[in-house]
Scaffold this active site. Sequence first.
Site, PDB file in Angstrom:
ATOM      1  N   LYS A 122      19.886  -1.067  -2.816  1.00  0.00           N
ATOM      2  CA  LYS A 122      20.552   0.152  -2.339  1.00  0.00           C
ATOM      3  C   LYS A 122      19.557   1.280  -2.074  1.00  0.00           C
ATOM      4  O   LYS A 122      19.614   1.956  -1.064  1.00  0.00           O
ATOM      5  CB  LYS A 122      21.497   0.638  -3.444  1.00  0.00           C
ATOM      6  CG  LYS A 122      22.927   0.290  -3.232  1.00  0.00           C
ATOM      7  CD  LYS A 122      23.862   0.885  -4.265  1.00  0.00           C
ATOM      8  CE  LYS A 122      23.282   1.287  -5.594  1.00  0.00           C
ATOM      9  NZ  LYS A 122      24.268   1.454  -6.677  1.00  0.00           N
ATOM     10  N   HIS A 135       4.635  -2.343  -4.773  1.00  0.00           N
ATOM     11  CA  HIS A 135       4.914  -1.336  -3.736  1.00  0.00           C
ATOM     12  C   HIS A 135       3.824  -0.278  -3.629  1.00  0.00           C
ATOM     13  O   HIS A 135       3.743   0.434  -2.637  1.00  0.00           O
ATOM     14  CB  HIS A 135       6.322  -0.738  -3.884  1.00  0.00           C
ATOM     15  CG  HIS A 135       6.453   0.305  -4.940  1.00  0.00           C
ATOM     16  ND1 HIS A 135       6.541   0.012  -6.275  1.00  0.00           N
ATOM     17  CD2 HIS A 135       6.527   1.659  -4.858  1.00  0.00           C
ATOM     18  CE1 HIS A 135       6.673   1.129  -6.967  1.00  0.00           C
ATOM     19  NE2 HIS A 135       6.667   2.146  -6.138  1.00  0.00           N
ATOM     20  N   LEU A 169       0.863  -0.900  -3.009  1.00  0.00           N
ATOM     21  CA  LEU A 169       0.013  -1.331  -1.891  1.00  0.00           C
ATOM     22  C   LEU A 169       0.577  -0.888  -0.544  1.00  0.00           C
ATOM     23  O   LEU A 169      -0.095  -0.994   0.476  1.00  0.00           O
ATOM     24  CB  LEU A 169      -0.162  -2.852  -1.919  1.00  0.00           C
ATOM     25  CG  LEU A 169      -0.989  -3.376  -3.093  1.00  0.00           C
ATOM     26  CD1 LEU A 169      -1.026  -4.895  -3.075  1.00  0.00           C
ATOM     27  CD2 LEU A 169      -2.406  -2.819  -3.043  1.00  0.00           C
ATOM     28  N   HIS A 208       0.500  -1.684 -10.600  1.00  0.00           N
ATOM     29  CA  HIS A 208       0.220  -0.623  -9.631  1.00  0.00           C
ATOM     30  C   HIS A 208      -1.198  -0.036  -9.787  1.00  0.00           C
ATOM     31  O   HIS A 208      -1.950   0.061  -8.831  1.00  0.00           O
ATOM     32  CB  HIS A 208       1.235   0.520  -9.760  1.00  0.00           C
ATOM     33  CG  HIS A 208       2.670   0.080  -9.634  1.00  0.00           C
ATOM     34  ND1 HIS A 208       3.054  -0.985  -8.867  1.00  0.00           N
ATOM     35  CD2 HIS A 208       3.824   0.575 -10.177  1.00  0.00           C
ATOM     36  CE1 HIS A 208       4.382  -1.129  -8.937  1.00  0.00           C
ATOM     37  NE2 HIS A 208       4.863  -0.192  -9.731  1.00  0.00           N
ATOM     38  N   ASP A 247     -11.081  19.948   2.077  1.00  0.00           N
ATOM     39  CA  ASP A 247      -9.703  19.603   1.760  1.00  0.00           C
ATOM     40  C   ASP A 247      -8.964  18.984   2.946  1.00  0.00           C
ATOM     41  O   ASP A 247      -8.863  19.591   4.005  1.00  0.00           O
ATOM     42  CB  ASP A 247      -9.005  20.910   1.314  1.00  0.00           C
ATOM     43  CG  ASP A 247      -7.591  20.680   0.867  1.00  0.00           C
ATOM     44  OD1 ASP A 247      -7.105  19.545   0.935  1.00  0.00           O
ATOM     45  OD2 ASP A 247      -6.950  21.662   0.457  1.00  0.00           O
TER      46      ASP A 247
HETATM   47  C1  BG6 Z   1       8.139   0.990 -10.702  1.00  0.00           C
HETATM   48  C2  BG6 Z   1       8.317   1.138 -12.184  1.00  0.00           C
HETATM   49  O1  BG6 Z   1       7.477  -0.207 -10.405  1.00  0.00           O
HETATM   50  O2  BG6 Z   1       7.396   2.069 -10.201  1.00  0.00           O
HETATM   51  C3  BG6 Z   1       8.957   2.462 -12.511  1.00  0.00           C
HETATM   52  O3  BG6 Z   1       9.110   0.062 -12.681  1.00  0.00           O
HETATM   53  C4  BG6 Z   1       8.237   3.597 -11.865  1.00  0.00           C
HETATM   54  O4  BG6 Z   1       9.049   2.653 -13.916  1.00  0.00           O
HETATM   55  C5  BG6 Z   1       8.012   3.327 -10.385  1.00  0.00           C
HETATM   56  O5  BG6 Z   1       9.014   4.764 -12.035  1.00  0.00           O
HETATM   57  C6  BG6 Z   1       7.129   4.380  -9.750  1.00  0.00           C
HETATM   58  O6  BG6 Z   1       7.149   4.236  -8.371  1.00  0.00           O
HETATM   59  P1  BG6 Z   1       6.931   5.487  -7.425  1.00  0.00           P
HETATM   60  O7  BG6 Z   1       6.861   4.899  -6.062  1.00  0.00           O
HETATM   61  O8  BG6 Z   1       8.077   6.394  -7.636  1.00  0.00           O
HETATM   62  O9  BG6 Z   1       5.642   6.113  -7.858  1.00  0.00           O
END
Ligand code: BG6
Length: 496
Positions: free
Chosen positions: A19, A195, A197, A257, A410
Amino acid sequence: QLDGGVTIVVLGASGDLAKKKTYPALFKLFKNGFLPEKTHIVGYARTKMNHDEYIQRISQYIKVNGAKALYKTLQWVPDNQAMKKQLEDFLAITSYQSGQYDQDEGFQNLDAYISKFETDSGFKDSSKHRIFYMALPPSVFVPVAKGLKKNAYSANSINRLVVEKPFGMDSESSNNLARELGALFREEEIYRIDHYLGKEMVKNLMTIRFANVFFGQIWDRRNIDNVQITFKEPFGTEGRGGYFDEFGIIRDVIQNHLLQVLSLIAMERPISTDAEAIRDEKVKVLKCISPIELEDALLGQYVGDGDKPGYLEDDSLKNKESVTPTFAALTMFIDNERWEGVPFILKAGKALDQAKVEIRIQFRNVSGNLFKDTPRNELVLRVQPSEAVYVKMNNKHPGLSFQTIQSELDLTYNRRYSEMSIPDAYEALILDVLRGDHSNFVRDDELDAAWKIFTPLLHKIDNEKVQPKPYKYGSRGPEELDDFIRKYGYDRTGSQ
Ligand code: BG6
């Protein structure tokens, strides 16, 4: 690559990820003309819903996100009629099928349903492309992949399986999952999403490093003192305590991440921009990182601030004595010629003082001492919010004095590129899947190398129930953080 057309099946279509992320991203791709001409989107989940209920469910988020995107992009207050038309056109290519995750019947129905669309659209055998996007909890990854392979795989054309973390809890469970998925889908058919990446500034790392002569030349232990990658969220785990308590911040954010970001900063130059060339280098550098020791870790858990609840007070948390860390700072060293002795400090926390993801590369002191107390140079890449690249450099104070001041070169995106819209990570990644580009997805051996760095530490934390240090909701993290960082030679610049 996907000539003819494509069916995108969103499995777990009634869930949160679908969603909030998958459908809005698909809508934006549709709106901007990036979906193949003949695209069919089928939602699949256990919930029984009729078409209208399904449309109602997904369009809520699309409306909000789509309108925001338009507004940001075009500096234009959305015209409801135009929006409505785009949304209607998009919804016209989406539909819903309900079915179980562990029984053949649902997948057989799905297959029959997709086949009908393919036949009606005049697809040839070789162009019956299917993308299976698993927006699902990990407990059903394997049963669903099995059901799809057995019943809905299109033998003579392209099939792609998109899957998102958590990929296991440690090396062993991740390898088991990889083996089970690997027995069903070939590695080149699997797209493991991290995500981060797909984020603009993370994708910019390769360009910054390899398209600028001055950074390329100084990117090593002789010139860089330390690297810090920081992830801060200003909210707690409210409502997600059940999921989070099982994983903790290291598995949730750092092992995937932040480590991905690290590997792009630290890898050697790939021989080309080809996906395998890039991933080869990422794997190589990950293999040079020794498993993290407990003494190189600082763990924290947030407590209430009188107003906001502490982690243990979260209603969705079952274990009220949980020692799961909601904050961690970990220092890693890379054992190769380029990086020996340079600390990479990865910090992540929930319920902190601000929302920020940032990469900070701190250079060594200038040799000699011509100007007294010259602060160190820094290169900062702000991933979010408000993407920016800036270099902290020393400059003569303008005017008659000969003093040195630190200023910034900057490149803040919303000033420099104000007319451009930055795509959402999911939008960029789904487009990569459509194009068959694996560069921004995690390969199986990369995942294995990543888990090897963290597994001993995670087992130790779990088995010994290591007590996290408390920190207040809305603070910078545990009090011990400054000392922890100082241990590795970092001077605070006041900007973290
Ligand atoms: C997710 C985690 O993978 O990434 C979350 O499970 C986290 O806990 C999120 O809040 C952060 O993603 P973004 O894109 O909001 O920085």
